[in-house]
Write a protein that holds these residues in place. Structure first.
Motif, PDB file in Angstrom:
ATOM      1  N   ASP A 186      -2.119 -64.487 -28.945  1.00  0.00           N
ATOM      2  CA  ASP A 186      -2.322 -63.478 -29.502  1.00  0.00           C
ATOM      3  C   ASP A 186      -3.447 -63.771 -30.376  1.00  0.00           C
ATOM      4  N   THR A 187      -4.200 -64.620 -29.962  1.00  0.00           N
ATOM      5  CA  THR A 187      -5.553 -64.687 -29.750  1.00  0.00           C
ATOM      6  C   THR A 187      -6.661 -63.836 -29.254  1.00  0.00           C
ATOM      7  N   PRO A 188      -7.708 -63.280 -30.500  1.00  0.00           N
ATOM      8  CA  PRO A 188      -8.753 -62.261 -29.975  1.00  0.00           C
ATOM      9  C   PRO A 188      -9.492 -62.086 -29.093  1.00  0.00           C
ATOM     10  N   VAL A 189      -9.523 -61.534 -28.305  1.00  0.00           N
ATOM     11  CA  VAL A 189     -10.504 -60.828 -27.448  1.00  0.00           C
ATOM     12  C   VAL A 189     -11.320 -60.196 -27.561  1.00  0.00           C
ATOM     13  N   ALA A 190     -12.749 -59.950 -27.400  1.00  0.00           N
ATOM     14  CA  ALA A 190     -13.608 -58.752 -27.492  1.00  0.00           C
ATOM     15  C   ALA A 190     -14.432 -58.789 -26.034  1.00  0.00           C
ATOM     16  N   ILE A 191     -14.476 -57.765 -24.945  1.00  0.00           N
ATOM     17  CA  ILE A 191     -15.591 -57.740 -24.129  1.00  0.00           C
ATOM     18  C   ILE A 191     -16.337 -56.891 -24.342  1.00  0.00           C
ATOM     19  N   LEU A 217     -14.223 -52.532 -17.218  1.00  0.00           N
ATOM     20  CA  LEU A 217     -15.447 -52.721 -17.457  1.00  0.00           C
ATOM     21  C   LEU A 217     -15.933 -53.211 -15.715  1.00  0.00           C
ATOM     22  N   SER A 218     -17.268 -53.291 -15.953  1.00  0.00           N
ATOM     23  CA  SER A 218     -17.858 -54.204 -15.103  1.00  0.00           C
ATOM     24  C   SER A 218     -19.182 -54.757 -15.327  1.00  0.00           C
ATOM     25  N   SER A 219     -20.052 -55.350 -14.840  1.00  0.00           N
ATOM     26  CA  SER A 219     -21.338 -56.653 -15.207  1.00  0.00           C
ATOM     27  C   SER A 219     -22.274 -55.532 -15.304  1.00  0.00           C
ATOM     28  N   PRO A 220     -22.902 -56.152 -16.382  1.00  0.00           N
ATOM     29  CA  PRO A 220     -22.618 -57.931 -16.656  1.00  0.00           C
ATOM     30  C   PRO A 220     -21.999 -57.600 -18.045  1.00  0.00           C
ATOM     31  N   ALA A 221     -21.206 -58.243 -18.831  1.00  0.00           N
ATOM     32  CA  ALA A 221     -20.026 -58.173 -19.878  1.00  0.00           C
ATOM     33  C   ALA A 221     -20.082 -60.260 -19.930  1.00  0.00           C
ATOM     34  N   THR A 222     -19.878 -59.937 -21.458  1.00  0.00           N
ATOM     35  CA  THR A 222     -19.808 -60.772 -22.499  1.00  0.00           C
ATOM     36  C   THR A 222     -18.503 -61.179 -23.003  1.00  0.00           C
ATOM     37  N   ILE A 223     -17.936 -61.992 -23.234  1.00  0.00           N
ATOM     38  CA  ILE A 223     -16.185 -62.777 -23.486  1.00  0.00           C
ATOM     39  C   ILE A 223     -16.590 -63.174 -24.871  1.00  0.00           C
ATOM     40  N   VAL A 224     -15.762 -62.722 -25.817  1.00  0.00           N
ATOM     41  CA  VAL A 224     -15.885 -63.649 -27.247  1.00  0.00           C
ATOM     42  C   VAL A 224     -14.318 -63.750 -27.272  1.00  0.00           C
ATOM     43  N   ILE A 225     -14.662 -64.831 -27.669  1.00  0.00           N
ATOM     44  CA  ILE A 225     -12.741 -65.478 -27.897  1.00  0.00           C
ATOM     45  C   ILE A 225     -12.375 -66.155 -29.020  1.00  0.00           C
ATOM     46  N   GLY A 226     -11.509 -65.544 -29.632  1.00  0.00           N
ATOM     47  CA  GLY A 226     -11.463 -66.926 -31.200  1.00  0.00           C
ATOM     48  C   GLY A 226     -11.002 -65.446 -31.846  1.00  0.00           C
ATOM     49  N   GLU A 227     -10.857 -65.540 -33.212  1.00  0.00           N
ATOM     50  CA  GLU A 227     -10.447 -64.832 -35.007  1.00  0.00           C
ATOM     51  C   GLU A 227     -11.080 -63.738 -35.053  1.00  0.00           C
ATOM     52  N   LEU A 228     -12.557 -64.855 -34.510  1.00  0.00           N
ATOM     53  CA  LEU A 228     -13.887 -63.364 -35.101  1.00  0.00           C
ATOM     54  C   LEU A 228     -13.622 -62.324 -34.338  1.00  0.00           C
ATOM     55  N   ALA A 229     -13.191 -62.370 -32.921  1.00  0.00           N
ATOM     56  CA  ALA A 229     -13.098 -61.281 -31.778  1.00  0.00           C
ATOM     57  C   ALA A 229     -12.730 -60.042 -32.901  1.00  0.00           C
ATOM     58  N   GLU A 230     -12.223 -60.284 -33.237  1.00  0.00           N
ATOM     59  CA  GLU A 230     -11.338 -59.099 -34.173  1.00  0.00           C
ATOM     60  C   GLU A 230     -12.278 -57.949 -34.887  1.00  0.00           C
ATOM     61  N   PHE A 231     -13.645 -58.965 -35.453  1.00  0.00           N
ATOM     62  CA  PHE A 231     -13.733 -58.086 -36.195  1.00  0.00           C
ATOM     63  C   PHE A 231     -15.126 -56.949 -35.307  1.00  0.00           C
ATOM     64  N   ALA A 232     -14.662 -56.819 -33.982  1.00  0.00           N
ATOM     65  CA  ALA A 232     -15.678 -55.651 -33.235  1.00  0.00           C
ATOM     66  C   ALA A 232     -14.705 -54.501 -33.176  1.00  0.00           C
ATOM     67  N   ASN A 233     -13.737 -54.740 -34.181  1.00  0.00           N
ATOM     68  CA  ASN A 233     -12.253 -52.891 -34.455  1.00  0.00           C
ATOM     69  C   ASN A 233     -13.426 -52.662 -35.818  1.00  0.00           C
ATOM     70  N   THR A 234     -13.813 -53.783 -36.768  1.00  0.00           N
ATOM     71  CA  THR A 234     -13.544 -53.033 -38.337  1.00  0.00           C
ATOM     72  C   THR A 234     -15.671 -52.544 -38.394  1.00  0.00           C
ATOM     73  N   LEU A 235     -15.978 -54.116 -37.367  1.00  0.00           N
ATOM     74  CA  LEU A 235     -17.642 -53.711 -37.710  1.00  0.00           C
ATOM     75  C   LEU A 235     -18.924 -53.528 -36.819  1.00  0.00           C
ATOM     76  N   ALA A 236     -17.795 -52.758 -36.008  1.00  0.00           N
ATOM     77  CA  ALA A 236     -18.898 -51.979 -34.871  1.00  0.00           C
ATOM     78  C   ALA A 236     -19.571 -50.892 -35.621  1.00  0.00           C
ATOM     79  N   TRP A 237     -20.821 -51.630 -35.539  1.00  0.00           N
ATOM     80  CA  TRP A 237     -21.644 -50.977 -36.044  1.00  0.00           C
ATOM     81  C   TRP A 237     -22.733 -49.595 -35.025  1.00  0.00           C
ATOM     82  N   ARG A 238     -22.494 -49.970 -34.113  1.00  0.00           N
ATOM     83  CA  ARG A 238     -23.171 -48.652 -33.305  1.00  0.00           C
ATOM     84  C   ARG A 238     -22.826 -47.621 -32.868  1.00  0.00           C
TER      85      ARG A 238
END
Ligand code: SAH
Length: 258
Positions: A186-191, A217-238
Motif C-alpha cells: 500500500d506504499t503510495p506511488v506517483a509517476i 504512460l511512456s518516457s520520459p517519466a519520473t517515479i516517486v515512491i513513499g508516503e509523500l507521493a500521495e500528495f499528488a492527489n491533493t496538491l496537483a497545482w498544475r
C-alpha cells in the motif's frame, strides 16, 4: 567550453546563466531535447550538432561525443554542451569533463533543474515533509548490466522518498524488488510523465496497482515512491497552467482522474 543543464523541458526553467551562455555559443552539441525551443536562444549562425539517438541508426558513442567536444574547443569555438535537466545527474557530464580535463580544455558547469526535483514539484509532491520524510534518494531504474540494477537497494528501498529516473522499462521489476525488501503493497506511488511540458500527466497508485494504472504512460517519466507521493492527489497545482489552452487542461484533468 560550457556544460549546460537545459532543465526538465519548459524553457522558462532554464537558468539565466544557461541563456547567457547559449547567446554567445559558436557550437551547440545537444541530445534529444525535451523542448527544441531552447536552441532558439543561440545565435542563428551557431553550429548545431545533434548527438542523440536517431531512429534506425546506431547512436553516437560517448567517445565520439568527447572527440567532437575536444576538436570544436580546440578550434577556438565557444562550445555549449547542452544536456537535459542537470548535467551531473545521470547525464554522463562527469565523463565528458574527465575527457576535457585530460586535454587541458577549460570548462564551466552550468547546473540545471533536474527532473528529479522538477517532476515531483510540478506534480505537487514535496520531497521532504516535517515528521514524514527527512530524506530523499534519487536512483536510476536502468543499468547497462542488469546485475547492477539493485545493488545497495536493501538500503535504497527504505528511503523516505524514493525518486527513480529511467525506471519505466523496469517498473515491474522495481516494484517487486521493493516489496522483497519489505516495502508494503500500500506504499503510495506517483509517476509523472513529461513533467513541465504541456503534455505532463501524473498517475497515482500504490506498489500493488501502479504497474496496471500506469501501463499507458511512456518516457520520459519520473517515479516517486513513499508516503509523500500521495500528495499528488491533493496538491496537483498544475491544473490550470498559465500558458496552456482549455483543451489541454481538460486532457490533463482526465489523465489525472483516469
Ligand atoms: N540529467 C537529467 C536526467 C537524465 S536521465 C536530469 O537531471 O533531469 C533521463 C531520465 O530523466 C528519464 O528517463 C526520466 O526518468 C527523467 N526525465 C527527464 N525529463 C523528464 C521529464 N520532463 N519528466 C519526467 N521525467 C523526466
Amino acid at each position: 567550453m560550457y556544460l549546460v543543464g537545459a532543465g526538465p523541458g519548459d524553457p522558462d526553467l532554464l537558468t539565466l546563466r544557461a541563456i547567457n551562455v547559449l547567446k554567445k555559443a559558436g557550437v551547440i552539441v545537444y541530445d534529444r531535447l525535451a523542448n527544441p525551443e531552447i536552441l532558439a536562444y543561440a545565435p542563428e549562425d551557431a553550429e548545431r550538432i545533434y548527438v542523440g539517438k536517431r531512429p534506425g541508426q546506431s547512436s553516437i558513442s560517448q567517445q565520439q561525443i568527447n572527440r567532437i567536444l575536444i576538436s570544436k574547443a580546440n578550434d577556438g569555438k565557444i562550445v555549449v554542451r547542452l544536456k537535459g535537466g542537470d548535467p551531473f545527474v545521470f547525464g554522463r557530464g562527469g565523463e565528458e569533463c574527465v575527457a576535457l580535463a585530460g586535454k587541458k580544455i577549460l570548462f564551466e558547469i552550468v547546473p540545471g533543474i533536474s527532473s528529479a526535483l522538477a517532476a515531483p514539484a510540478y506534480a505537487g509532491i514535496p520531497l521532504t515533509h516535517r515528521n514524514v520524510a527527512r530524506s530523499f534518494t534519487v536512483v536510476t531504474g536502468y543499468t547497462k548490466n542488469e546485475e547492477d540494477l539493485f545493488r545497495n537497494w536493501e538500503h535504497i528501498a527504505h528511503s523516505d522518498t524514493l525518486v527513480i529516473l529511467m525506471g519505466m522499462k523496469n517498473l515491474k521489476k522495481i516494484i517487486n524488488q521493493l516489496k522483497l525488501f519489505g516495502r508494503t503493497g500500500d506504499t503510495p506511488v506517483a509517476i509523472v510523465e513529461k513533467a513541465t511540458s504541456r503534455h505532463q500527466r501524473t498517475v497515482t497508485g500504490t506498489l500493488n496497482n501502479i504497474t496496471e494504472k500506469a501501463a499507458y504512460l511512456s518516457s520520459p517519466a519520473t517515479i516517486v515512491i513513499g508516503e509523500l507521493a500521495e500528495f499528488a492527489n491533493t496538491l496537483a497545482w498544475r491544473t490550470e497552467p498559465v500558458n496552456f489552452g482549455q483543451e489541454s487542461i481538460t486532457e490533463l484533468r482526465q489523465a489525472i482522474s483516469g
